[in-house]
Design a protein around this motif. Structure first.
Motif, PDB file in Angstrom:
ATOM      1  N   LYS A 199       0.835  -1.199   0.000  1.00 16.97           N
ATOM      2  CA  LYS A 199       0.000   0.000   0.000  1.00 16.97           C
ATOM      3  C   LYS A 199       0.872   1.252   0.000  1.00 16.97           C
ATOM      4  O   LYS A 199       0.602   2.200  -0.732  1.00 16.97           O
ATOM      5  N   ALA A 200       1.942   1.249   0.794  1.00 17.75           N
ATOM      6  CA  ALA A 200       2.850   2.400   0.850  1.00 17.75           C
ATOM      7  C   ALA A 200       3.531   2.616  -0.508  1.00 17.75           C
ATOM      8  O   ALA A 200       3.659   3.760  -0.962  1.00 17.75           O
ATOM      9  N   TYR A 207       2.341   1.737  -3.439  1.00 20.38           N
ATOM     10  CA  TYR A 207       1.306   2.230  -4.344  1.00 20.38           C
ATOM     11  C   TYR A 207       1.074   3.726  -4.126  1.00 20.38           C
ATOM     12  O   TYR A 207       1.018   4.505  -5.081  1.00 20.38           O
ATOM     13  N   GLU A 208       0.951   4.130  -2.866  1.00 25.84           N
ATOM     14  CA  GLU A 208       0.694   5.536  -2.557  1.00 25.84           C
ATOM     15  C   GLU A 208       1.860   6.416  -2.987  1.00 25.84           C
ATOM     16  O   GLU A 208       1.657   7.533  -3.475  1.00 25.84           O
ATOM     17  N   GLN A 209       3.090   5.915  -2.852  1.00 25.84           N
ATOM     18  CA  GLN A 209       4.260   6.674  -3.282  1.00 25.84           C
ATOM     19  C   GLN A 209       4.268   6.833  -4.808  1.00 25.84           C
ATOM     20  O   GLN A 209       4.498   7.924  -5.322  1.00 25.84           O
ATOM     21  N   LEU A 228       1.685   6.698  -6.791  1.00 30.48           N
ATOM     22  CA  LEU A 228       0.573   7.570  -7.153  1.00 30.48           C
ATOM     23  C   LEU A 228       0.946   9.037  -6.925  1.00 30.48           C
ATOM     24  O   LEU A 228       0.684   9.889  -7.775  1.00 30.48           O
ATOM     25  N   ALA A 229       1.590   9.321  -5.797  1.00 28.72           N
ATOM     26  CA  ALA A 229       2.006  10.694  -5.499  1.00 28.72           C
ATOM     27  C   ALA A 229       3.020  11.188  -6.524  1.00 28.72           C
ATOM     28  O   ALA A 229       2.942  12.334  -6.984  1.00 28.72           O
TER      29      ALA A 229
END
Length: 97
Positions: free
Chosen positions: A81-82, A84-86, A88-89
Motif C-alpha cells: 500500500k505504501a 502504491y501511494e508513493q 501515485l504521489a
C-alpha cells in the motif's frame, strides 16, 4: 480410493517468485492475494471460480497460512500500500496542470 494431500505442500516460498513471499505451490498467486480477496468479501468457493484450476484446498491452505502468520502478511500488505501511494504521489506530481 482418493489420494491424500499433505497440506504442508500447498504453500511454498521461493526467492525468485512473488518477491519471495508465500504463495500457492505451482502458481504465482500469493497468500496475501488470497487474503485481500477474502477481505473484499469473496468466499473461498468464489475465489476458486475466479482462478482456473485453483482448488478449495489451496484457498483454505492460503487462508490458514494467513491466519497463522497474520502479522507478517499484514506487513506485506502495508508495504504494498505504501509503495502504491508513493507511486501515485509521484505520478500526480509529474502530471501537467
Amino acid at each position: 480410493m482418493s489420494t491424500i494431500t499433505d497440506i504442508g505442500t500447498l504453500i511454498v516460498t521461493t526467492p525468485d517468485t512473488c518477491g519471495g513471499r508465500p504463495r500457492i505451490a505451482g502458481r504465482r498467486l500469493s497468500v496475501q492475494q488470497i487474503a485481500v480477496l477474502t477481505k473484499q468479501g469473496l468466499t473461498p468457493p468464489e475465489i476458486v471460480r475466479e482462478y482456473e484450476n485453483l482448488t478449495l484446498a489451496e484457498v483454505h491452505a492460503a487462508l490458514a497460512y494467513y491466519y497463522a502468520n497474520q502479522e507478517q502478511i499484514e506487513q506485506y500488505l502495508a508495504e504494498e500500500k505504501a509503495q502504491y501511494e508513493q507511486m501515485l504521489a509521484e505520478y500526480e506530481a509529474g502530471k501537467p496542470k
